[in-house]
Scaffold this motif. Structure first.
Motif, PDB file in Angstrom:
ATOM      1  N   GLU A 257       0.747  -1.315   0.064  1.00 12.42           N
ATOM      2  CA  GLU A 257       0.091  -0.007   0.053  1.00 12.42           C
ATOM      3  C   GLU A 257       0.920   1.165   0.138  1.00 12.42           C
ATOM      4  O   GLU A 257       0.507   2.281  -0.787  1.00 12.42           O
ATOM      5  N   ILE A 267      -4.271   2.036  -2.847  1.00 13.66           N
ATOM      6  CA  ILE A 267      -4.720   0.613  -2.197  1.00 13.66           C
ATOM      7  C   ILE A 267      -4.586   0.562  -0.753  1.00 13.66           C
ATOM      8  O   ILE A 267      -4.239   1.262  -0.212  1.00 13.66           O
ATOM      9  N   ARG A 271      -7.259   3.795   0.148  1.00  6.15           N
ATOM     10  CA  ARG A 271      -8.445   3.906  -0.667  1.00  6.15           C
ATOM     11  C   ARG A 271      -9.276   4.990  -0.529  1.00  6.15           C
ATOM     12  O   ARG A 271      -9.384   5.494   0.751  1.00  6.15           O
TER      13      ARG A 271
END
Length: 301
Positions: A257, A267, A271
């Motif tokens: 991430e 991600i 997000r």
């Protein structure tokens, strides 16, 4: 090719309520223990508790942290690192809160790679249980509290964040039972250049990243934006960043991430926040009021 394997010396479980904060304290397991997709049977952990999701993790990624493995090779390297600590080190099985301790000195951060698959062997026979290395372990502040009592660059946490010596997390590819004396034998190595040590060094090797990632990660959970590791702190080339971010076996939480965010994508904890019901309702009311005001102006004309 020489056989690369390590003997399971002991296994540890944490029989606490799933949402308890717990400690590093684990109880040794005797006899055969079943290892499922989320770890050892009847053993609670950060990944299989509600705290994983409130800390920025996503349900689908819990299996990336099913089992924590530590090994004698890492403990030896930490002992020999010359850290200037406030309290003596007591390095022994379970001191890192691991589930599996492998006594082999050849198992260490510099010799284990992300994506490595290990088959369980018992008395010369392969067993169903299979693991895959998902990521190094990114140590929390509990490491320094338990080991060395030194909360600085000389501490065990800081050292392990940069070297990968706090252990590694394993996915469970095939469920099965595990007992002391079993061998974990390497059966597949798709990424021979991506050792646990190299991955840790590239992402958390910068002193500023190693110093601040705990605080930054909490901010990232709150605002979906704060970089836990900044782009200028990545210790490799652009090509290395892109290759590591695309590594399919690398865990999302605390690893992929952050890399993907450096590349301008989102991600994991980064997000985009979904608009909640309250903002949607306010927006809808504003639109209705606007339409009402417009209709009144037209009627007066």
């Amino acid at each position: 090719m020489a056989v690369f394997e390590g003997r399971v010396a002991c296994r540890f479980a944490q029989p606490l309520p799933a949402d308890s904060r717990g400690t590093f304290d684990r109880k040794a397991v005797s006899g055969n223990v079943w290892v499922g997709r989320l770890g050892l049977e009847n053993s609670n952990s950060f990944a299989n508790s509600g705290r994983f999701e409130t800390s920025g993790g996503h349900k689908k990624d819990k299996g990336d942290r099913a089992v924590l493995l530590q090994c004698q090779g890492n403990l030896d390297a930490i002992q020999e690192a010359g850290l200037k600590l406030q309290a003596p080190l007591d390095l022994k099985p379970s001191c890192f809160g691991e589930n599996i301790f492998v006594e082999s000195s050849s198992f260490r951060a510099e010799s284990i790679c992300v994506g490595d698959e290990f088959q369980c062997w018992r008395q010369g026979q392969p067993q169903p249980l299979r693991f895959q290395v998902a990521s190094p372990r990114c140590p929390c502040s509990k490491v320094d509290m338990r080991l060395g009592r030194t909360f600085s660059e000389q501490g065990v946490r800081f050292h392990c964040a940069q070297t990968g010596r706090a252990g590694c997390f394993l996915r469970v590819l095939e469920e099965g039972d595990l007992c002391d004396g079993d061998l974990l034998r390497l059966s597949k190595r798709p990424n021979p250049s991506w050792t646990v040590a190299r991955v840790s060094g590239l992402l958390y090797g910068h002193d500023e990243a190693a110093k601040h990632y705990l605080q930054r990660s909490k901010l990232a959970v709150a605002d979906f934006d704060t970089p836990t590791v900044r782009r200028e702190e990545f210790m490799g080339t652009q090509e290395e960043l892109e290759e590591l971010a695309a590594l399919p076996e690398l865990a999302t939480f605390e690893w992929k991430e952050h890399l993907v965010r450096m590349l301008g994508r989102h991600i994991g904890r980064y997000r985009k926040r979904r608009m909640s019901v309250a903002p949607v309702a306010v927006l809808g009311l504003a639109v209705l009021l606007g339409l009402f005001a417009l209709s009144r102006r037209k009627s007066k004309q």
